[in-house]
Design a protein around this motif. Structure first.
Motif, PDB file in Angstrom:
ATOM      1  N   SER A  94      39.248  30.712  32.397  1.00 21.35           N
ATOM      2  CA  SER A  94      38.477  30.784  31.157  1.00 21.35           C
ATOM      3  C   SER A  94      36.999  30.898  31.527  1.00 21.35           C
ATOM      4  CB  SER A  94      38.721  29.567  30.277  1.00 21.35           C
ATOM      5  OG  SER A  94      38.243  28.399  30.886  1.00 21.35           O
ATOM      6  N   GLN A  95      36.327  31.732  30.800  1.00 16.82           N
ATOM      7  CA  GLN A  95      34.900  31.977  31.010  1.00 16.82           C
ATOM      8  C   GLN A  95      34.160  31.292  29.865  1.00 16.82           C
ATOM      9  OE1 GLN A  95      32.649  35.949  32.258  1.00 16.82           O
ATOM     10  NE2 GLN A  95      33.961  36.234  30.533  1.00 16.82           N
ATOM     11  N   GLU A 113      30.346  28.088  35.280  1.00 16.92           N
ATOM     12  CA  GLU A 113      30.019  29.484  35.589  1.00 16.92           C
ATOM     13  C   GLU A 113      30.067  29.723  37.093  1.00 16.92           C
ATOM     14  OE1 GLU A 113      26.737  31.106  32.580  1.00 16.92           O
ATOM     15  OE2 GLU A 113      26.285  29.096  33.335  1.00 16.92           O
ATOM     16  N   GLU A 114      29.568  28.768  37.848  1.00 13.83           N
ATOM     17  CA  GLU A 114      29.562  28.896  39.298  1.00 13.83           C
ATOM     18  C   GLU A 114      30.991  28.891  39.846  1.00 13.83           C
ATOM     19  OE1 GLU A 114      27.711  26.354  42.919  1.00 13.83           O
ATOM     20  OE2 GLU A 114      26.396  26.717  41.204  1.00 13.83           O
ATOM     21  N   PHE A 115      31.844  28.032  39.305  1.00 11.91           N
ATOM     22  CA  PHE A 115      33.246  27.977  39.717  1.00 11.91           C
ATOM     23  C   PHE A 115      33.930  29.320  39.482  1.00 11.91           C
ATOM     24  CE2 PHE A 115      37.605  27.411  38.059  1.00 11.91           C
ATOM     25  CZ  PHE A 115      38.239  27.064  39.243  1.00 11.91           C
ATOM     26  N   VAL A 116      33.724  29.897  38.300  1.00 13.84           N
ATOM     27  CA  VAL A 116      34.335  31.189  37.959  1.00 13.84           C
ATOM     28  C   VAL A 116      33.848  32.266  38.929  1.00 13.84           C
ATOM     29  CG1 VAL A 116      34.399  33.018  36.223  1.00 13.84           C
ATOM     30  CG2 VAL A 116      34.800  30.653  35.539  1.00 13.84           C
ATOM     31  N   GLU A 117      32.548  32.322  39.173  1.00 15.49           N
ATOM     32  CA  GLU A 117      31.996  33.321  40.100  1.00 15.49           C
ATOM     33  C   GLU A 117      32.574  33.159  41.506  1.00 15.49           C
ATOM     34  OE1 GLU A 117      30.057  36.020  39.600  1.00 15.49           O
ATOM     35  OE2 GLU A 117      30.243  35.559  37.468  1.00 15.49           O
ATOM     36  N   GLN A 118      32.709  31.922  41.956  1.00 16.02           N
ATOM     37  CA  GLN A 118      33.261  31.684  43.291  1.00 16.02           C
ATOM     38  C   GLN A 118      34.729  32.100  43.364  1.00 16.02           C
ATOM     39  OE1 GLN A 118      32.185  27.537  43.685  1.00 16.02           O
ATOM     40  NE2 GLN A 118      30.482  28.034  45.048  1.00 16.02           N
ATOM     41  N   CYS A 119      35.491  31.809  42.326  1.00 15.21           N
ATOM     42  CA  CYS A 119      36.905  32.235  42.302  1.00 15.21           C
ATOM     43  C   CYS A 119      37.003  33.754  42.322  1.00 15.21           C
ATOM     44  CB  CYS A 119      37.614  31.687  41.065  1.00 15.21           C
ATOM     45  SG  CYS A 119      38.057  29.950  41.183  1.00 15.21           S
TER      46      CYS A 119
END
Length: 154
Positions: A94-95, A113-119
């Motif tokens: 989820s974003q 947001e950082e977690f999503v970008e890293q994934c």
């Protein structure tokens, strides 16, 4: 694989994955990651959440096999290791909606947001971050490694 929690965004991402990614006979893993220090009173809440989301998925798409996993550990490391271990071909996250304080969000990204970008950049499979458009506007904003925030009307 879909990373889930108790947020509405995670439920939207899960339903999006069910309707836009999963096909008959596919295996969908719902992964709920608990922080390493979690425990005590909330021990029954996480498995209950994951199982209820799994039941919802099964009711919507009985032809898709559903597995609910609850794992305690660092979120990024746990997600990346499960993607590799389970040989996931697609990871759906989820974003979150950007902060209304644009000047602040431009300077500091939230941990989500950082977690999503890293994934998106590190997962060994196609990774999609999904956010339902606001009320009155249909569709979803989807981000991948190659395209950020493209609008998908569906």
């Amino acid at each position: 694989m879909v990373v889930v929690d108790d947020s509405s965004g995670a439920k939207h991402a899960m339903m999006w994955a069910l309707t836009h990614v999963a096909n008959r006979g596919d295996f969908l893993t719902l992964l709920h990651v608990l922080p390493p220090h979690c425990g005590g009173e909330d021990d029954g809440v996480a498995p209950s959440l994951a199982n209820s989301l799994g039941t919802l998925c099964k009711a919507c798409r009985p032809e898709v096999e559903i597995e609910a996993l609850v794992i305690q550990g660092p979120k990024l490391g746990t997600v990346l290791s499960q993607v590799k271990k389970l040989e996931a071909s697609v990871l759906v996250l989820s974003q979150t909606k950007p902060s209304t304080f644009c000047w602040l969000s431009c300077l500091v990204r939230s941990s989500g947001e950082e977690f999503v970008e890293q994934c998106i950049s590190q997962a060994e499979c196609l990774t999609l971050a999904v956010r339902k458009q606001s009320k009155g506007v249909g569709g979803y904003l989807v981000s991948t490694r190659w395209q950020k925030n493209f609008w998908l009307l569906a």
